[in-house]
Design an enzyme around this catalytic site. Sequence first.
Site, mmCIF file in Angstrom:
data_model
loop_
_atom_site.group_PDB
_atom_site.id
_atom_site.type_symbol
_atom_site.label_atom_id
_atom_site.label_comp_id
_atom_site.label_asym_id
_atom_site.label_seq_id
_atom_site.Cartn_x
_atom_site.Cartn_y
_atom_site.Cartn_z
ATOM 1 N N GLY A 11 0.843 -1.202 0.000
ATOM 2 C CA GLY A 11 0.000 0.000 0.000
ATOM 3 C C GLY A 11 0.867 1.237 0.000
ATOM 4 O O GLY A 11 0.507 2.291 0.519
ATOM 5 N N GLY A 14 -0.429 4.662 -0.907
ATOM 6 C CA GLY A 14 -1.559 5.199 -0.152
ATOM 7 C C GLY A 14 -1.142 6.311 0.792
ATOM 8 O O GLY A 14 0.024 6.711 0.822
ATOM 9 N N ARG A 92 -13.718 -0.903 4.007
ATOM 10 C CA ARG A 92 -15.154 -1.183 3.967
ATOM 11 C C ARG A 92 -15.837 -0.081 3.168
ATOM 12 O O ARG A 92 -15.641 1.099 3.418
ATOM 13 C CB ARG A 92 -15.729 -1.197 5.383
ATOM 14 N N ASN A 105 -10.438 -8.995 2.132
ATOM 15 C CA ASN A 105 -9.100 -8.902 2.721
ATOM 16 C C ASN A 105 -8.367 -10.231 2.723
ATOM 17 O O ASN A 105 -7.155 -10.280 2.589
ATOM 18 C CB ASN A 105 -9.168 -8.265 4.104
ATOM 19 N N VAL A 129 -0.994 -3.350 9.402
ATOM 20 C CA VAL A 129 -1.656 -2.081 9.709
ATOM 21 C C VAL A 129 -3.054 -2.063 9.087
ATOM 22 O O VAL A 129 -4.014 -1.551 9.653
ATOM 23 C CB VAL A 129 -0.812 -0.896 9.186
ATOM 24 N N GLY A 130 -3.168 -2.635 7.889
ATOM 25 C CA GLY A 130 -4.437 -2.603 7.137
ATOM 26 C C GLY A 130 -5.548 -3.339 7.883
ATOM 27 O O GLY A 130 -5.341 -4.429 8.407
ATOM 28 N N ASN A 131 -6.703 -2.731 7.919
ATOM 29 C CA ASN A 131 -7.827 -3.274 8.698
ATOM 30 C C ASN A 131 -8.651 -4.298 7.929
ATOM 31 O O ASN A 131 -8.714 -4.216 6.713
ATOM 32 C CB ASN A 131 -8.728 -2.117 9.135
ATOM 33 N N ASP A 159 -3.580 3.280 18.918
ATOM 34 C CA ASP A 159 -4.540 3.360 20.022
ATOM 35 C C ASP A 159 -3.807 3.669 21.334
ATOM 36 O O ASP A 159 -4.254 4.465 22.144
ATOM 37 C CB ASP A 159 -5.307 2.036 20.126
ATOM 38 N N HIS A 187 -8.071 -4.199 17.427
ATOM 39 C CA HIS A 187 -7.977 -2.818 16.950
ATOM 40 C C HIS A 187 -9.309 -2.472 16.284
ATOM 41 O O HIS A 187 -9.471 -2.567 15.071
ATOM 42 C CB HIS A 187 -6.832 -2.642 15.951
HETATM 43 P P1 NAI Z 1 -5.188 4.277 1.179
HETATM 44 O O1 NAI Z 1 -6.466 3.836 0.530
HETATM 45 O O2 NAI Z 1 -4.742 5.689 1.072
HETATM 46 O O3 NAI Z 1 -4.007 3.376 0.629
HETATM 47 C C1 NAI Z 1 -4.089 1.985 0.515
HETATM 48 C C2 NAI Z 1 -3.132 1.585 -0.587
HETATM 49 O O4 NAI Z 1 -3.052 0.156 -0.586
HETATM 50 C C3 NAI Z 1 -3.582 2.001 -2.000
HETATM 51 O O5 NAI Z 1 -2.524 2.686 -2.639
HETATM 52 C C4 NAI Z 1 -3.898 0.665 -2.683
HETATM 53 O O6 NAI Z 1 -3.602 0.694 -4.059
HETATM 54 C C5 NAI Z 1 -2.970 -0.274 -1.928
HETATM 55 N N1 NAI Z 1 -3.344 -1.688 -1.986
HETATM 56 C C6 NAI Z 1 -4.587 -2.236 -1.993
HETATM 57 N N2 NAI Z 1 -4.519 -3.567 -2.108
HETATM 58 C C7 NAI Z 1 -3.204 -3.882 -2.153
HETATM 59 C C8 NAI Z 1 -2.494 -5.104 -2.293
HETATM 60 N N3 NAI Z 1 -3.130 -6.272 -2.427
HETATM 61 N N4 NAI Z 1 -1.153 -5.053 -2.318
HETATM 62 C C9 NAI Z 1 -0.486 -3.889 -2.223
HETATM 63 N N5 NAI Z 1 -1.104 -2.695 -2.114
HETATM 64 C C10 NAI Z 1 -2.449 -2.692 -2.075
HETATM 65 O O7 NAI Z 1 -5.337 3.810 2.705
HETATM 66 P P2 NAI Z 1 -4.512 4.321 3.974
HETATM 67 O O8 NAI Z 1 -5.170 5.521 4.529
HETATM 68 O O9 NAI Z 1 -3.079 4.370 3.643
HETATM 69 O O10 NAI Z 1 -4.828 3.135 4.998
HETATM 70 C C11 NAI Z 1 -4.358 1.817 4.766
HETATM 71 C C12 NAI Z 1 -4.978 0.846 5.764
HETATM 72 O O11 NAI Z 1 -4.569 1.153 7.080
HETATM 73 C C13 NAI Z 1 -6.504 0.846 5.800
HETATM 74 O O12 NAI Z 1 -6.937 -0.504 5.861
HETATM 75 C C14 NAI Z 1 -6.822 1.537 7.090
HETATM 76 O O13 NAI Z 1 -8.072 1.114 7.611
HETATM 77 C C15 NAI Z 1 -5.700 1.058 7.954
HETATM 78 N N6 NAI Z 1 -5.431 1.853 9.161
HETATM 79 C C16 NAI Z 1 -5.061 1.162 10.289
HETATM 80 C C17 NAI Z 1 -4.779 1.817 11.459
HETATM 81 C C18 NAI Z 1 -4.387 1.053 12.685
HETATM 82 O O14 NAI Z 1 -4.256 1.687 13.740
HETATM 83 N N7 NAI Z 1 -4.176 -0.253 12.671
HETATM 84 C C19 NAI Z 1 -4.865 3.281 11.539
HETATM 85 C C20 NAI Z 1 -5.208 3.931 10.305
HETATM 86 C C21 NAI Z 1 -5.500 3.222 9.163
#
Ligand code: NAI
Length: 327
Positions: A11, A14, A92, A105, A129-131, A159, A187
């Site tokens: 990602g 992103g 989601r 996912n 990190v991804g949810n 958190d 989380h």
């Molecule tokens: P974003 O949508 O800006 O970026 C996600 C990126 O992942 C995109 O560039 C997309 O093309 C890429 N991607 C999608 N599927 C992929 C795959 N199979 N392989 C490689 N890359 C892939 O999202 P953002 O804001 O960067 O957030 C990413 C994740 O982090 C989300 O799931 C979000 O919910 C989660 N998150 C988790 C937190 C935590 O505390 N654990 C806190 C904030 C966000």
Amino acid sequence: QNAPVTVTVTGAAGQIGYALLFRIASGQMLGADTPVRLRLLEIPQGVKAAEGTAMELDDCAFPLLESIDIADDPRVGFEGANVALLVGARPRTKGMERGDLLEANGGIFKPQGEAINAVAAQDIRVLVVGNPANTNALIAASHAPDVPTERFTAMTRLDHNRALSQLASKTGASVKDIEKLTIWGNHSATQYPDVFHASVAGKPVTELVDEAWLSDTFIPTVAKRGAAIIEARGASSAASAANAAVDHVHDWVLGTPQGAWTSAAIVSDGSYGVPEGLISSFPVTSTGGRWEIVQGLEVNDFSRQRIDASVAELVEERDAVQGLGLI
Ligand code: NAI
């Protein structure tokens, strides 16, 4: 100088990726003596933007940054990786049921787990990190049978940091004076930020705040902070999430300070009644690149109820992905 470390970030194009890569390349994650080889993993549609980010990384002329490679194939992206930050996930979208979300996912974290198993370095350490982060970590781990499950972790450090900041502002203290705070469980909105063992400048937190503040203000504020950020910023937490990922890997690899602990979602060994094998947040310390669950803490009724509720949600998620054949 230490040997270079290969770090794969998924990602990478992103928002979190954009906030994260520069911190890693500057040495803030692995220390000023460790050169970094970055591998950016994206889906094909994300590759061009990742190339742009790589150009900017070049333009920073970071002395520790040895190389940047971009891939859209996990078998290439995880090649030789020592550290993998799995940020890219399927968010989601409107009308999506939880089952659909878990399935989408699963389609990402199953092949990534397999690729990590096949091509990553022996000492690979994974932070998801991804949810939904805990369950995504469980899926990836279950497809990497040759990697010890303890090397798959999920992020609750954001958190934890949010809880530190809320407690500091309530007590008028500095975050650096707060010790022994814990995030338990998932989380998600059910997470439980626990202050019953925490102190502020050596004073037990229980002498400084009452239970009503904990249950009516502190816990919901920490648990719903992500939604509050989206409301204010029009986009989800990115720089603070990247910062927490840097903190998590930093402490995992370089160790937590003597006498201090932090929070991370790691595989349960059955401690504190959390079913063995679940990836759940605990109070943890690290030495020598290994997380250990802090043992022997007393859990009062207030905490027990809340830990159990969050763990029950993790069990449900695990059962759902099991039902979908994803683990
Ligand atoms: P974003 O949508 O800006 O970026 C996600 C990126 O992942 C995109 O560039 C997309 O093309 C890429 N991607 C999608 N599927 C992929 C795959 N199979 N392989 C490689 N890359 C892939 O999202 P953002 O804001 O960067 O957030 C990413 C994740 O982090 C989300 O799931 C979000 O919910 C989660 N998150 C988790 C937190 C935590 O505390 N654990 C806190 C904030 C966000």
